[in-house]
Design a protein around this motif. Sequence first.
Motif, short mmCIF file in Angstrom:
data_model
loop_
_atom_site.label_atom_id
_atom_site.label_comp_id
_atom_site.label_asym_id
_atom_site.label_seq_id
_atom_site.Cartn_x
_atom_site.Cartn_y
_atom_site.Cartn_z
N VAL A 57 -10.04 -16.36 88.38
CA VAL A 57 -11.17 -15.88 87.58
C VAL A 57 -10.92 -16.26 86.15
N ARG A 58 -11.90 -16.88 85.56
CA ARG A 58 -11.76 -17.23 84.15
C ARG A 58 -12.66 -16.34 83.33
N VAL A 59 -12.06 -15.59 82.48
CA VAL A 59 -12.88 -14.75 81.60
C VAL A 59 -12.69 -15.27 80.18
N THR A 60 -13.81 -15.65 79.62
CA THR A 60 -13.77 -16.23 78.29
C THR A 60 -13.78 -15.13 77.24
N VAL A 61 -13.00 -15.31 76.20
CA VAL A 61 -13.16 -14.40 75.08
C VAL A 61 -13.79 -15.17 73.92
N VAL A 62 -14.71 -14.53 73.26
CA VAL A 62 -15.30 -15.12 72.05
C VAL A 62 -15.32 -14.03 70.98
N PHE A 63 -14.74 -14.35 69.85
CA PHE A 63 -14.76 -13.43 68.71
C PHE A 63 -15.70 -14.01 67.65
N ALA A 64 -16.49 -13.13 67.07
CA ALA A 64 -17.25 -13.50 65.87
C ALA A 64 -16.44 -12.99 64.69
N VAL A 65 -16.22 -13.84 63.71
CA VAL A 65 -15.43 -13.46 62.54
C VAL A 65 -16.27 -13.75 61.29
N ASN A 66 -16.23 -12.83 60.33
CA ASN A 66 -16.83 -13.12 59.03
C ASN A 66 -15.68 -13.58 58.13
N LYS A 67 -15.63 -14.88 57.95
CA LYS A 67 -14.48 -15.47 57.24
C LYS A 67 -14.58 -15.23 55.73
N PRO A 68 -13.52 -14.71 55.14
CA PRO A 68 -13.51 -14.59 53.68
C PRO A 68 -13.15 -15.93 53.04
N ALA A 69 -13.39 -16.07 51.77
CA ALA A 69 -12.97 -17.28 51.05
C ALA A 69 -11.44 -17.31 51.00
N GLY A 70 -10.88 -18.53 50.99
CA GLY A 70 -9.42 -18.66 50.89
C GLY A 70 -8.73 -18.71 52.23
N VAL A 71 -9.50 -18.48 53.31
CA VAL A 71 -8.94 -18.53 54.66
C VAL A 71 -9.41 -19.83 55.30
N VAL A 72 -8.50 -20.58 55.91
CA VAL A 72 -8.90 -21.86 56.50
C VAL A 72 -9.34 -21.66 57.94
N SER A 73 -10.21 -22.56 58.42
CA SER A 73 -10.77 -22.36 59.75
C SER A 73 -10.11 -23.24 60.81
N THR A 74 -8.96 -23.82 60.48
CA THR A 74 -8.19 -24.51 61.52
C THR A 74 -7.28 -23.47 62.18
N ALA A 75 -6.74 -23.83 63.36
CA ALA A 75 -5.87 -22.87 64.05
C ALA A 75 -4.54 -22.73 63.31
N ARG A 93 -3.84 -15.35 74.63
CA ARG A 93 -4.70 -16.53 74.72
C ARG A 93 -4.61 -17.36 73.46
N ARG A 94 -4.80 -18.63 73.67
CA ARG A 94 -4.82 -19.54 72.54
C ARG A 94 -6.26 -19.67 72.09
N LEU A 95 -6.53 -19.32 70.86
CA LEU A 95 -7.91 -19.33 70.37
C LEU A 95 -8.18 -20.55 69.50
N THR A 112 -12.71 -18.93 70.18
CA THR A 112 -12.75 -18.76 71.64
C THR A 112 -11.57 -19.46 72.29
N ASP A 113 -11.28 -19.03 73.53
CA ASP A 113 -10.26 -19.72 74.33
C ASP A 113 -10.93 -20.69 75.29
N ASP A 114 -12.26 -20.83 75.19
CA ASP A 114 -13.01 -21.66 76.11
C ASP A 114 -13.37 -22.98 75.41
N GLY A 115 -12.54 -23.99 75.66
CA GLY A 115 -12.72 -25.28 75.00
C GLY A 115 -14.07 -25.91 75.31
N GLU A 116 -14.55 -25.66 76.54
CA GLU A 116 -15.83 -26.26 76.94
C GLU A 116 -16.98 -25.67 76.13
N LEU A 117 -16.93 -24.35 75.94
CA LEU A 117 -17.97 -23.70 75.14
C LEU A 117 -17.91 -24.19 73.69
N ALA A 118 -16.69 -24.31 73.17
CA ALA A 118 -16.53 -24.79 71.79
C ALA A 118 -17.12 -26.20 71.65
N ASP A 119 -16.87 -27.04 72.64
CA ASP A 119 -17.39 -28.42 72.58
C ASP A 119 -18.92 -28.43 72.62
#
Length: 241
Positions: A57-75, A93-95, A112-119
């Motif tokens: 069973v694959r259960v995807t997690v998706v978080f919505a984040v409100n990113k502040p300034a000064g924080v980078v969006s790479t992993a 999980r690797r997000l 998300t940990d769901d690469g397909e959804l991210a793509d």
Amino acid sequence: MRLQKYLAHAGVASRRASEAIIAAGRVTVGGTVVRDPATDVGEDDDVRVDGSPVAPVRVTVVFAVNKPAGVVSTAQDTHGRPTVVDLVPAGTRRLYPVGRLDADTTGLILLTDDGELADLLTHPRYEVPKVYLARVAGAVDDAALRQLRDGVELDDGRTLPATVERINPHTLRLTLREGRKRQVRRMCEAVGHPVEALRRVRLGPLDVGRLREGEWRALDAREVQALRDAPKPVRRPGRRG
Ligand code: URA
């Protein structure tokens, strides 16, 4: 995930019936009979009912984040700056961040940990709309507004037509269907109005809502499904695929 839930998700039986199946000693995990419905299992475990393997069973997690300034969006950041991934609780999980926001841009970003959804959400072919609020230098006149809407010539080509509203002379609401690097900043700069502050307020069907900067929340199954349904291939003359 609890074994009982795992069996229910895999379509073996309802949660209640799964509990009875487990209690009856019919379920093995990694070859051992397990009678506790709360046993933690994951997609790498060999789960069987009456000796037959249960599809993982694959259960995807998706978080919505409100990113502040000064924080980078790479992993990860080579300069050791905080990343959006650091803002959500660490789990097993690797997000992956879905797309990018500049370090100085605030607002909605998904993890998300769901690469397909991210793509799907970032592939240019699907043109998933992204909505930004930009505060710009100077007062935007009708000619600049028209240029932003019709398409601006940038060094990596002309931008697609965009929906651009002037909220006041210094504030624009832009809906883009592309995600080129620093696109809003470059577009506004190209029409003579450099961006002073930029915030993303919407991605596809999802609004940043009441999340404050630095806050996050996990999306529910309905919201994740709406994200999966958002990407629709758009046909444009001259574009393949
Ligand atoms: N456009 C930009 O210029 N920057 C962002 O972070 C996102 C869109």
